[in-house]
Motif scaffolding. Structure first.
Motif, PDB file in Angstrom:
ATOM      1  N   ARG A 275      30.669   8.387  31.615  1.00 37.87           N
ATOM      2  CA  ARG A 275      30.183   7.207  32.331  1.00 37.87           C
ATOM      3  C   ARG A 275      31.224   6.096  32.298  1.00 37.87           C
ATOM      4  NH1 ARG A 275      25.408   7.147  30.042  1.00 37.87           N
ATOM      5  NH2 ARG A 275      26.013   5.619  28.489  1.00 37.87           N
TER       6      ARG A 275
ATOM      7  N   SER B 212      20.467   3.743  39.200  1.00 36.88           N
ATOM      8  CA  SER B 212      20.696   4.381  37.895  1.00 36.88           C
ATOM      9  C   SER B 212      21.454   5.702  38.001  1.00 36.88           C
ATOM     10  CB  SER B 212      19.386   4.586  37.132  1.00 36.88           C
ATOM     11  OG  SER B 212      18.822   3.342  36.810  1.00 36.88           O
TER      12      SER B 212
ATOM     13  N   ALA C 169      23.283   7.513  34.942  1.00 43.49           N
ATOM     14  CA  ALA C 169      22.799   6.978  33.664  1.00 43.49           C
ATOM     15  C   ALA C 169      22.662   8.062  32.601  1.00 43.49           C
ATOM     16  CB  ALA C 169      21.457   6.265  33.850  1.00 43.49           C
ATOM     17  N   GLN C 170      22.493   9.311  33.015  1.00 37.36           N
ATOM     18  CA  GLN C 170      22.302  10.403  32.057  1.00 37.36           C
ATOM     19  C   GLN C 170      23.618  11.049  31.606  1.00 37.36           C
ATOM     20  OE1 GLN C 170      19.286  10.674  30.846  1.00 37.36           O
ATOM     21  NE2 GLN C 170      18.683   9.091  32.299  1.00 37.36           N
ATOM     22  N   MET C 171      24.741  10.594  32.151  1.00 35.23           N
ATOM     23  CA  MET C 171      26.037  11.146  31.746  1.00 35.23           C
ATOM     24  C   MET C 171      26.369  10.712  30.325  1.00 35.23           C
ATOM     25  SD  MET C 171      28.562  10.782  35.027  1.00 35.23           S
ATOM     26  CE  MET C 171      28.084   9.212  35.685  1.00 35.23           C
ATOM     27  N   SER C 172      27.283  11.422  29.712  1.00 39.84           N
ATOM     28  CA  SER C 172      27.737  11.020  28.367  1.00 39.84           C
ATOM     29  C   SER C 172      28.435   9.660  28.474  1.00 39.84           C
ATOM     30  CB  SER C 172      28.712  12.054  27.805  1.00 39.84           C
ATOM     31  OG  SER C 172      29.947  11.991  28.496  1.00 39.84           O
ATOM     32  N   ASP C 173      28.473   8.933  27.356  1.00 35.39           N
ATOM     33  CA  ASP C 173      29.119   7.614  27.351  1.00 35.39           C
ATOM     34  C   ASP C 173      30.565   7.704  27.814  1.00 35.39           C
ATOM     35  OD1 ASP C 173      26.803   6.411  26.484  1.00 35.39           O
ATOM     36  OD2 ASP C 173      27.433   6.260  24.389  1.00 35.39           O
TER      37      ASP C 173
ATOM     38  N   ASN D  19      21.189  -1.609  32.980  1.00 33.27           N
ATOM     39  CA  ASN D  19      21.356  -0.325  33.641  1.00 33.27           C
ATOM     40  C   ASN D  19      22.652   0.335  33.177  1.00 33.27           C
ATOM     41  OD1 ASN D  19      21.523   1.792  35.448  1.00 33.27           O
ATOM     42  ND2 ASN D  19      21.539   0.513  37.271  1.00 33.27           N
ATOM     43  N   HIS D  20      22.539   1.534  32.616  1.00 40.96           N
ATOM     44  CA  HIS D  20      23.725   2.295  32.205  1.00 40.96           C
ATOM     45  C   HIS D  20      24.407   2.963  33.384  1.00 40.96           C
ATOM     46  CE1 HIS D  20      23.590   2.073  27.840  1.00 40.96           C
ATOM     47  NE2 HIS D  20      22.268   2.133  27.925  1.00 40.96           N
ATOM     48  N   GLY D  21      23.669   3.173  34.463  1.00 43.53           N
ATOM     49  CA  GLY D  21      24.214   3.879  35.611  1.00 43.53           C
ATOM     50  C   GLY D  21      24.708   2.937  36.687  1.00 43.53           C
TER      51      GLY D  21
ATOM     52  N   ARG E 184      26.807  -1.341  30.150  1.00 43.68           N
ATOM     53  CA  ARG E 184      25.596  -1.590  30.942  1.00 43.68           C
ATOM     54  C   ARG E 184      25.791  -2.785  31.875  1.00 43.68           C
ATOM     55  NH1 ARG E 184      21.370  -2.754  26.549  1.00 43.68           N
ATOM     56  NH2 ARG E 184      23.103  -4.070  25.936  1.00 43.68           N
TER      57      ARG E 184
END
Length: 169
Positions: A68, A58, A61-65, A52-54, A121
Protein backbone atom coordinates in the motif's frame (compact mmCIF):
# COMPACT_ATOMS: atom_id res chain seq x y z
CA UNK A 1 0.11 30.75 -21.92
CA UNK A 2 3.63 31.77 -21.12
CA UNK A 3 5.73 29.62 -18.81
CA UNK A 4 5.40 32.24 -16.06
CA UNK A 5 1.60 32.32 -16.44
CA UNK A 6 1.44 28.51 -16.34
CA UNK A 7 3.59 28.42 -13.20
CA UNK A 8 1.60 31.16 -11.43
CA UNK A 9 -1.77 29.66 -12.33
CA UNK A 10 -0.70 26.14 -11.39
CA UNK A 11 0.88 27.07 -8.07
CA UNK A 12 -2.08 29.24 -7.00
CA UNK A 13 -4.60 26.57 -7.96
CA UNK A 14 -2.69 23.70 -6.33
CA UNK A 15 -2.09 25.66 -3.13
CA UNK A 16 -5.78 26.61 -3.00
CA UNK A 17 -6.77 22.91 -3.08
CA UNK A 18 -4.19 22.01 -0.44
CA UNK A 19 -5.31 24.82 1.88
CA UNK A 20 -9.02 24.10 1.39
CA UNK A 21 -8.52 20.38 2.00
CA UNK A 22 -6.27 20.73 5.05
CA UNK A 23 -8.50 23.44 6.59
CA UNK A 24 -11.68 21.40 6.19
CA UNK A 25 -9.94 18.33 7.61
CA UNK A 26 -8.70 20.33 10.61
CA UNK A 27 -12.18 21.76 11.24
CA UNK A 28 -13.92 18.39 11.10
CA UNK A 29 -11.25 16.71 13.24
CA UNK A 30 -11.94 19.36 15.89
CA UNK A 31 -15.73 19.30 15.85
CA UNK A 32 -16.36 15.58 15.30
CA UNK A 33 -15.29 12.68 17.47
CA UNK A 34 -14.66 9.29 15.87
CA UNK A 35 -18.03 7.70 15.25
CA UNK A 36 -19.95 11.01 15.14
CA UNK A 37 -22.30 11.38 12.19
CA UNK A 38 -23.92 14.66 11.14
CA UNK A 39 -26.62 14.72 8.49
CA UNK A 40 -27.62 17.75 6.40
CA UNK A 41 -30.11 18.46 3.61
CA UNK A 42 -32.41 15.59 4.57
CA UNK A 43 -29.49 13.14 4.53
CA UNK A 44 -28.16 14.16 1.13
CA UNK A 45 -24.92 15.32 2.79
CA UNK A 46 -23.48 13.26 5.62
CA UNK A 47 -20.35 14.15 7.59
CA UNK A 48 -18.61 11.19 9.24
CA UNK A 49 -14.90 11.14 10.06
CA UNK A 50 -12.81 8.11 9.11
CA UNK A 51 -9.16 7.37 8.36
CA UNK A 52 -8.96 5.52 5.06
CA UNK A 53 -6.03 3.17 4.41
CA UNK A 54 -7.01 2.77 0.78
CA UNK A 55 -7.70 5.05 -2.14
CA UNK A 56 -10.99 5.86 -3.85
CA UNK A 57 -13.79 3.85 -2.16
CA UNK A 58 -11.14 2.19 0.07
CA UNK A 59 -9.57 0.53 -2.96
CA UNK A 60 -6.41 -1.21 -1.81
CA UNK A 61 -7.19 -0.99 1.91
CA UNK A 62 -6.68 -4.75 2.27
CA UNK A 63 -3.17 -4.73 0.78
CA UNK A 64 -0.14 -5.21 3.00
CA UNK A 65 1.32 -2.03 4.50
CA UNK A 66 4.44 -2.30 2.35
CA UNK A 67 2.49 -2.73 -0.90
CA UNK A 68 0.00 0.00 0.00
CA UNK A 69 2.81 2.44 0.86
CA UNK A 70 4.66 1.60 -2.32
CA UNK A 71 1.59 2.35 -4.43
CA UNK A 72 -0.12 5.15 -2.50
CA UNK A 73 2.97 7.05 -1.41
CA UNK A 74 5.74 6.37 -3.92
CA UNK A 75 3.49 5.62 -6.91
CA UNK A 76 1.34 8.69 -6.31
CA UNK A 77 4.45 10.81 -5.80
CA UNK A 78 5.83 9.60 -9.15
CA UNK A 79 2.53 10.45 -10.88
CA UNK A 80 2.44 13.92 -9.31
CA UNK A 81 6.04 14.57 -10.36
CA UNK A 82 5.22 13.40 -13.90
CA UNK A 83 2.18 15.67 -14.09
CA UNK A 84 4.22 18.61 -12.78
CA UNK A 85 6.95 18.03 -15.36
CA UNK A 86 4.32 17.83 -18.11
CA UNK A 87 2.72 21.03 -16.82
CA UNK A 88 5.94 23.04 -16.81
CA UNK A 89 7.51 21.64 -19.97
CA UNK A 90 4.58 21.56 -22.40
CA UNK A 91 3.95 24.82 -24.20
CA UNK A 92 0.81 23.36 -25.79
CA UNK A 93 -1.29 23.29 -22.64
CA UNK A 94 -4.16 25.72 -22.48
CA UNK A 95 -5.53 27.34 -19.35
CA UNK A 96 -8.06 24.53 -18.80
CA UNK A 97 -5.35 21.85 -18.87
CA UNK A 98 -3.10 23.89 -16.57
CA UNK A 99 -5.91 24.30 -14.03
CA UNK A 100 -6.86 20.61 -14.39
CA UNK A 101 -3.34 19.37 -13.73
CA UNK A 102 -2.97 21.79 -10.82
CA UNK A 103 -6.22 20.47 -9.28
CA UNK A 104 -4.92 16.91 -9.49
CA UNK A 105 -1.49 17.87 -8.12
CA UNK A 106 -2.94 19.96 -5.27
CA UNK A 107 -5.43 17.29 -4.23
CA UNK A 108 -2.84 14.56 -4.61
CA UNK A 109 -0.25 16.42 -2.54
CA UNK A 110 -2.77 17.10 0.22
CA UNK A 111 -3.76 13.43 0.46
CA UNK A 112 -0.09 12.44 0.23
CA UNK A 113 0.63 14.74 3.17
CA UNK A 114 -2.08 12.92 5.17
CA UNK A 115 -0.57 9.53 4.31
CA UNK A 116 2.87 10.67 5.49
CA UNK A 117 1.54 12.19 8.74
CA UNK A 118 -1.15 9.63 9.66
CA UNK A 119 0.63 6.33 9.10
CA UNK A 120 -0.46 5.73 5.51
CA UNK A 121 -4.06 6.84 6.09
CA UNK A 122 -6.10 9.72 4.64
CA UNK A 123 -8.74 11.58 6.63
CA UNK A 124 -12.11 11.39 4.81
CA UNK A 125 -15.39 12.84 6.06
CA UNK A 126 -17.90 13.58 3.27
CA UNK A 127 -20.65 11.34 1.91
CA UNK A 128 -23.36 12.44 -0.50
CA UNK A 129 -26.36 10.81 -2.04
CA UNK A 130 -30.08 10.34 -2.25
CA UNK A 131 -31.59 7.35 -0.52
CA UNK A 132 -29.57 4.20 -1.21
CA UNK A 133 -27.63 5.87 -4.06
CA UNK A 134 -24.55 7.24 -2.26
CA UNK A 135 -20.93 8.12 -2.91
CA UNK A 136 -18.11 6.63 -0.93
CA UNK A 137 -16.62 8.70 1.88
CA UNK A 138 -14.25 11.32 0.50
CA UNK A 139 -12.59 14.67 1.25
CA UNK A 140 -12.01 18.01 -0.46
CA UNK A 141 -8.72 16.83 -2.01
CA UNK A 142 -10.63 14.04 -3.75
CA UNK A 143 -12.99 16.66 -5.21
CA UNK A 144 -9.95 18.52 -6.60
CA UNK A 145 -8.55 15.35 -8.13
CA UNK A 146 -11.88 14.39 -9.73
CA UNK A 147 -12.45 17.93 -10.99
CA UNK A 148 -8.98 17.91 -12.54
CA UNK A 149 -9.58 14.59 -14.27
CA UNK A 150 -12.96 15.82 -15.58
CA UNK A 151 -11.40 19.05 -16.87
CA UNK A 152 -8.62 17.12 -18.64
CA UNK A 153 -11.18 14.87 -20.30
CA UNK A 154 -13.27 17.87 -21.32
CA UNK A 155 -10.23 19.69 -22.72
CA UNK A 156 -9.22 16.55 -24.61
CA UNK A 157 -12.67 16.26 -26.19
CA UNK A 158 -12.65 19.94 -27.22
CA UNK A 159 -9.18 19.79 -28.79
CA UNK A 160 -9.35 19.62 -32.56
CA UNK A 161 -7.69 16.54 -34.03
CA UNK A 162 -4.58 17.14 -36.06
CA UNK A 163 -3.46 15.13 -39.01
CA UNK A 164 -0.15 13.26 -38.74
CA UNK A 165 2.81 15.49 -39.51
CA UNK A 166 0.91 18.76 -39.07
CA UNK A 167 1.72 21.27 -36.36
CA UNK A 168 -0.51 20.86 -33.28
CA UNK A 169 -2.56 23.83 -32.17
Amino acid sequence: MSKKQRLTTAVLCAVAWIVADQLTKAVFKQILAPGDVKSFLAGSLVILPIYNHGAFLSLGAQMSDATRNMIFIYGVLAILIGLSVWLFRSSRLGRTEVVAIACIVGGGLSNLFDRCVYGGRVFDFLNMGIGPLRTGIFNVADVGIMLGVALLLLAGMKRKPTSPGSAAA
